[in-house]
Design an enzyme around this catalytic site. Structure first.
Site, PDB file in Angstrom:
ATOM      1  N   TYR A 144       0.829  -1.214   0.000  1.00  0.00           N
ATOM      2  CA  TYR A 144       0.000   0.000   0.000  1.00  0.00           C
ATOM      3  C   TYR A 144       0.864   1.265   0.000  1.00  0.00           C
ATOM      4  O   TYR A 144       0.453   2.300  -0.505  1.00  0.00           O
ATOM      5  CB  TYR A 144      -0.895   0.041   1.237  1.00  0.00           C
ATOM      6  CG  TYR A 144      -2.223  -0.650   1.078  1.00  0.00           C
ATOM      7  CD1 TYR A 144      -2.292  -1.970   0.640  1.00  0.00           C
ATOM      8  CD2 TYR A 144      -3.407   0.007   1.388  1.00  0.00           C
ATOM      9  CE1 TYR A 144      -3.512  -2.601   0.519  1.00  0.00           C
ATOM     10  CE2 TYR A 144      -4.626  -0.620   1.269  1.00  0.00           C
ATOM     11  CZ  TYR A 144      -4.676  -1.925   0.834  1.00  0.00           C
ATOM     12  OH  TYR A 144      -5.894  -2.549   0.714  1.00  0.00           O
ATOM     13  N   LYS A 195       3.287 -15.231   1.778  1.00  0.00           N
ATOM     14  CA  LYS A 195       3.452 -15.926   0.498  1.00  0.00           C
ATOM     15  C   LYS A 195       4.940 -16.219   0.336  1.00  0.00           C
ATOM     16  O   LYS A 195       5.590 -15.860  -0.653  1.00  0.00           O
ATOM     17  CB  LYS A 195       2.892 -15.044  -0.634  1.00  0.00           C
ATOM     18  CG  LYS A 195       2.792 -15.724  -1.972  1.00  0.00           C
ATOM     19  CD  LYS A 195       1.701 -16.806  -2.053  1.00  0.00           C
ATOM     20  CE  LYS A 195       1.780 -17.529  -3.384  1.00  0.00           C
ATOM     21  NZ  LYS A 195       0.906 -18.726  -3.428  1.00  0.00           N
ATOM     22  N   ASP A 227      -2.941 -18.057  -0.105  1.00  0.00           N
ATOM     23  CA  ASP A 227      -3.977 -18.738  -0.896  1.00  0.00           C
ATOM     24  C   ASP A 227      -4.624 -19.849  -0.074  1.00  0.00           C
ATOM     25  O   ASP A 227      -5.856 -19.994  -0.044  1.00  0.00           O
ATOM     26  CB  ASP A 227      -3.408 -19.265  -2.227  1.00  0.00           C
ATOM     27  CG  ASP A 227      -2.114 -20.060  -2.064  1.00  0.00           C
ATOM     28  OD1 ASP A 227      -1.515 -20.038  -0.969  1.00  0.00           O
ATOM     29  OD2 ASP A 227      -1.696 -20.713  -3.051  1.00  0.00           O
ATOM     30  N   ASP A 251      -6.159  -7.043   4.011  1.00  0.00           N
ATOM     31  CA  ASP A 251      -7.327  -6.402   3.401  1.00  0.00           C
ATOM     32  C   ASP A 251      -8.263  -7.474   2.856  1.00  0.00           C
ATOM     33  O   ASP A 251      -9.479  -7.454   3.090  1.00  0.00           O
ATOM     34  CB  ASP A 251      -6.854  -5.474   2.274  1.00  0.00           C
ATOM     35  CG  ASP A 251      -8.010  -4.796   1.566  1.00  0.00           C
ATOM     36  OD1 ASP A 251      -8.922  -4.302   2.261  1.00  0.00           O
ATOM     37  OD2 ASP A 251      -8.008  -4.754   0.321  1.00  0.00           O
ATOM     38  N   ASP A 255     -11.964  -9.264   4.640  1.00  0.00           N
ATOM     39  CA  ASP A 255     -13.281  -9.270   3.979  1.00  0.00           C
ATOM     40  C   ASP A 255     -13.867 -10.683   3.970  1.00  0.00           C
ATOM     41  O   ASP A 255     -15.077 -10.866   4.150  1.00  0.00           O
ATOM     42  CB  ASP A 255     -13.186  -8.748   2.536  1.00  0.00           C
ATOM     43  CG  ASP A 255     -13.449  -7.243   2.441  1.00  0.00           C
ATOM     44  OD1 ASP A 255     -13.249  -6.547   3.453  1.00  0.00           O
ATOM     45  OD2 ASP A 255     -13.847  -6.770   1.358  1.00  0.00           O
TER      46      ASP A 255
HETATM   47  C1  IPM Z   1     -10.325  -1.358   4.135  1.00  0.00           C
HETATM   48  C2  IPM Z   1     -10.615  -0.727   2.804  1.00  0.00           C
HETATM   49  C3  IPM Z   1      -9.480   0.235   2.473  1.00  0.00           C
HETATM   50  C4  IPM Z   1      -8.213  -0.577   2.366  1.00  0.00           C
HETATM   51  C5  IPM Z   1      -9.708   1.089   1.217  1.00  0.00           C
HETATM   52  C6  IPM Z   1     -10.993   1.863   1.284  1.00  0.00           C
HETATM   53  C7  IPM Z   1      -8.554   2.003   0.950  1.00  0.00           C
HETATM   54  O1  IPM Z   1     -10.790  -1.696   1.830  1.00  0.00           O
HETATM   55  O2  IPM Z   1     -10.216  -0.622   5.130  1.00  0.00           O
HETATM   56  O3  IPM Z   1     -10.224  -2.581   4.189  1.00  0.00           O
HETATM   57  O4  IPM Z   1      -7.932  -1.155   1.306  1.00  0.00           O
HETATM   58  O5  IPM Z   1      -7.483  -0.637   3.357  1.00  0.00           O
HETATM   59 MG    MG Z   2     -10.824  -3.686   2.609  1.00  0.00          MG
END
Ligand code: IPM
Ligand code: MG
Length: 362
Positions: A144, A195, A227, A251, A255
């Site tokens: 990032y 990885k 993975d 990230d 999710d």
């Molecule tokens: C998160 C989001 C952010 C990230 C974006 C909005 C920049 O996806 O907080 O997980 O990738 O960190």
């Molecule tokens: Mg995110």
């Protein structure tokens, strides 16, 4: 003695202002019930709202206000309206600047199954019942922020885009320590995700985390490639307790972990540095498609306020009150549209807030 806290509120974009309003009401109610704490709230601009108002996603004034507070509560940023802007003006750049500016290198993202919502998950109840895990994501390094980065024109006339995934010893060690400490407070199992079969940066990550584990003999350390970790999270999520990983992998995995619980609308997060105020925000985004319609689920925002009390302000009792109120409204069958199921009562964002306030008082 009354503890006074100055909280910077960053409502941001989309559903942000609606869910923030609920969290603020909840915090005020908790303060009144506790009797020993009080909040001074100051609002500041971030994301698209800041771009519209002052032409940049993270005004200096916002960063100053955040630095001069005890904690920062953020709702969400971004939306279609700002998607075509150059990178430096995008709402996401504001959020990344906030994380970097406050040096919030450790991001804690819990994913816990709420029994009442077990049917909201796309996975089978027997796979997810009892899931209780914590993703510790490195937040201010890795790909990032790595340099060099960019898009350039090559000699052949083609364009080439590139980023750099890099971690230094000290960056790995400090997030590693947070992760081992976190695992220690949970069930003493830590899985480091990388990885290392392909990437040098991951090899260093694995070596440092392994070396650190000598200081935490009471924590059982395992390693997975990212993975495989993604696959294991949906195959058998109960094998995990604490997961530590870099920025990009975190990230993605957070999710996935969020969806185990059925709704990303339920999940809070905490971002902490070595010192200074932490930042607390829901894992979900700004949901521009339902903004302004009173349909948003405010529970992740409210639970982020609870995380702020627990991790940022060391007020566990007040945090418990909020978490219990959330439990109570769910037990009473109240749902927002994203977590509804047959036989439940669907409420709007505001009405859900009113039920939370009612539950806090009981
Ligand atoms: C998160 C989001 C952010 C990230 C974006 C909005 C920049 O996806 O907080 O997980 O990738 O960190
Ligand atoms: Mg995110």
């Amino acid at each position: 003695m009354t503890q006074e806290y100055r909280i910077t509120l960053l409502p941001g974009d989309g559903i942000g202002p609606e869910i923030m309003a609920v969290a603020v009401d909840v915090l005020k109610t908790v303060a009144a019930l506790q009797g020993n704490l009080s909040f001074t709230f100051q609002e500041a601009l971030v994301g698209g709202a800041a771009v519209d108002a002052v032409g940049q996603p993270l005004p200096e004034e916002t960063l100053d206000k955040c630095r001069n507070s005890d904690a920062v509560l953020l709702a969400a940023i971004g939306g279609y309206k700002w998607d075509a802007l150059p990178r430096e003006l995008r709402p996401e750049t504001g959020l990344l600047g906030l994380r970097a500016g406050l040096e919030l290198f450790a991001n804690l993202r819990p994913a816990q199954i709420v029994p009442q919502l077990i049917n909201a998950s796309s996975l089978k109840p027997e796979v997810i019942s009892g899931v209780d895990l914590m993703v510790v994501r490195e937040l201010t390094g890795g790909i990032y922020f790595g340099k060099p980065r960019g898009i350039f024109a090559t000699e052949t006339g083609e364009q080439r885009g590139f980023n750099t995934m890099a971690y230094s010893d000290s960056e790995i060690d400090r997030i590693g320590r947070v992760a081992f400490e976190t695992a220690r407070k949970r069930s003493r199992k830590l899985c480091s995700v990388d990885k290392a079969n392909v990437l040098e940066v991951s090899q260093l990550w694995r070596d440092r985390i392994t070396a650190l584990s000598a200081e935490y003999p009471d924590v059982e350390l395992t390693h997975l490639y990212v993975d495989n970790a993604a696959m294991q999270l949906v195959r058998a999520p109960k094998q995990f307790d604490t997961i530590v990983t870099g920025n990009l992998f975190g990230d993605i995995l957070s999710d996935i972990a969020a969806m185990l619980t059925g709704s990303i609308g339920m999940l809070p997060s905490a971002s902490m540095g070595a010192s200074g105020p932490g930042l607390f925000e829901p894992v979900h985004g700004s949901a521009p498609d339902i903004a302004g319609q009173d349909k948003a689920n405010p529970l992740a925002q409210v639970l982020s306020a609870a995380m702020m009390l627990r991790y940022g302000l060391n007020q566990p009792e007040a945090a418990n009150r909020i978490e219990q109120a959330v439990q109570k409204v769910l037990e009473a069958g109240y749902r927002t549209i994203d977590i509804q199921s047959p036989g439940t009562t669907v409420l709007g964002c505001q009405a859900m807030g009113e039920e939370l306030i009612r539950a806090l008082g009981t």
